[in-house]
Design an enzyme around this catalytic site. Sequence first.
Site, PDB file in Angstrom:
ATOM      1  N   TYR A   1       0.852  -1.192   0.000  1.00 27.11           N
ATOM      2  CA  TYR A   1       0.000   0.000   0.000  1.00 27.11           C
ATOM      3  C   TYR A   1       0.885   1.238   0.000  1.00 27.11           C
ATOM      4  O   TYR A   1       1.482   1.600   1.009  1.00 27.11           O
ATOM      5  CB  TYR A   1      -0.909  -0.027   1.230  1.00 27.11           C
ATOM      6  CG  TYR A   1      -2.143   0.839   1.124  1.00 27.11           C
ATOM      7  CD1 TYR A   1      -2.375   1.673   0.033  1.00 27.11           C
ATOM      8  CD2 TYR A   1      -3.106   0.807   2.128  1.00 27.11           C
ATOM      9  CE1 TYR A   1      -3.520   2.441  -0.064  1.00 27.11           C
ATOM     10  CE2 TYR A   1      -4.261   1.572   2.048  1.00 27.11           C
ATOM     11  CZ  TYR A   1      -4.452   2.397   0.960  1.00 27.11           C
ATOM     12  OH  TYR A   1      -5.596   3.165   0.876  1.00 27.11           O
TER      13      TYR A   1
ATOM     14  N   LYS B   1      -0.976  -1.103  -4.409  1.00 20.38           N
ATOM     15  CA  LYS B   1      -2.192  -0.325  -4.184  1.00 20.38           C
ATOM     16  C   LYS B   1      -1.800   1.136  -3.998  1.00 20.38           C
ATOM     17  O   LYS B   1      -1.008   1.468  -3.123  1.00 20.38           O
ATOM     18  CB  LYS B   1      -2.949  -0.830  -2.961  1.00 20.38           C
ATOM     19  CG  LYS B   1      -4.291  -0.145  -2.784  1.00 20.38           C
ATOM     20  CD  LYS B   1      -5.038  -0.645  -1.567  1.00 20.38           C
ATOM     21  CE  LYS B   1      -6.384   0.079  -1.475  1.00 20.38           C
ATOM     22  NZ  LYS B   1      -7.028  -0.148  -0.176  1.00 20.38           N
TER      23      LYS B   1
END
Length: 307
Positions: free
Chosen positions: A143, A169
């Site tokens: 992330y 992400k």
Amino acid sequence: MKLSLEIIKSALGDGLLSFPVTDLDEKGQFNSVTFADRLEWFMSHQVSSIFVAGGTGEFFSLSKDEYKSIVKVTSETVKGRVPTISSIGRSIPEAIEFAAIAEKAGIDALLLMPPYLTECAKEGVYEYAKTIMQSTNLPVIYYNRANGILPAEYIQKLADACPNFIALKDGTGNMEALNTTIKTVGSRLIYIGGVPTAEIISEAYLSIGVNTYSSAVFNFVPDMANHFYKSLRAGDKETVNLIIREFFIPFVKLRSNSQGYAVSLIKAGAKLIGKSAGDVRAPLPIPNNNEVEALKKLIDKAATLIK
């Protein structure tokens, strides 16, 4: 049921993803019964993958025992019907421990959150991510957000060093940097949109090859969320523009009333549709009555935007 890497990657790369809120009872304790019901409800609305204990699931507010319960309930409920992903992060020892807990429970993949520190050097973040990824057998999604943002050259280094690094992400919304990463790293990774209320920039994501994103509003308007995603992928600009104008722009304005509302409003929305998950934990704030009423009007509006 253990899912193949091909199934996991396919689900992450094409289809609507979402993070269920974490159910808390009136005493603020994890409610496994209503959480299991929520997971079933998610799957009944065609979610492609389920990310539990994520940002929307208040990962940083969960104890180790609560995390154990969440991943156990998730695996026992989902039973391989869609890929399941749980978050890890905080310190390196905690991340490694949580990864082992998730793997033992039968979770399919991990979402690596940024480290807890006010400022982090890129080389340090890279070492943090590499150490954690190399400690687990599970596939890992990184992330890229907050104090854990890595530029293209470091994402490439991480991909070279960690075969189980399967997806990035994006939590930045920086299209220039993301496009540079995509063009540098290429198809080695899957790319997922992950800014709060990702629908608001979903067209920009799609234009550079990011085919999917995580939808927080799926927690309370799943039919509209699905309708929007299908319209986006079909190139139905009229519907996309309508829903952004009538729902997502007002929602983002409401979300901007306070830091933390990217999560708090989601739990408020769940309560409004009769699927309460309790209140958020501090330091997240609880929306006031006027804000809840404004959210209710948006939920009512969402129902009119589905053809």
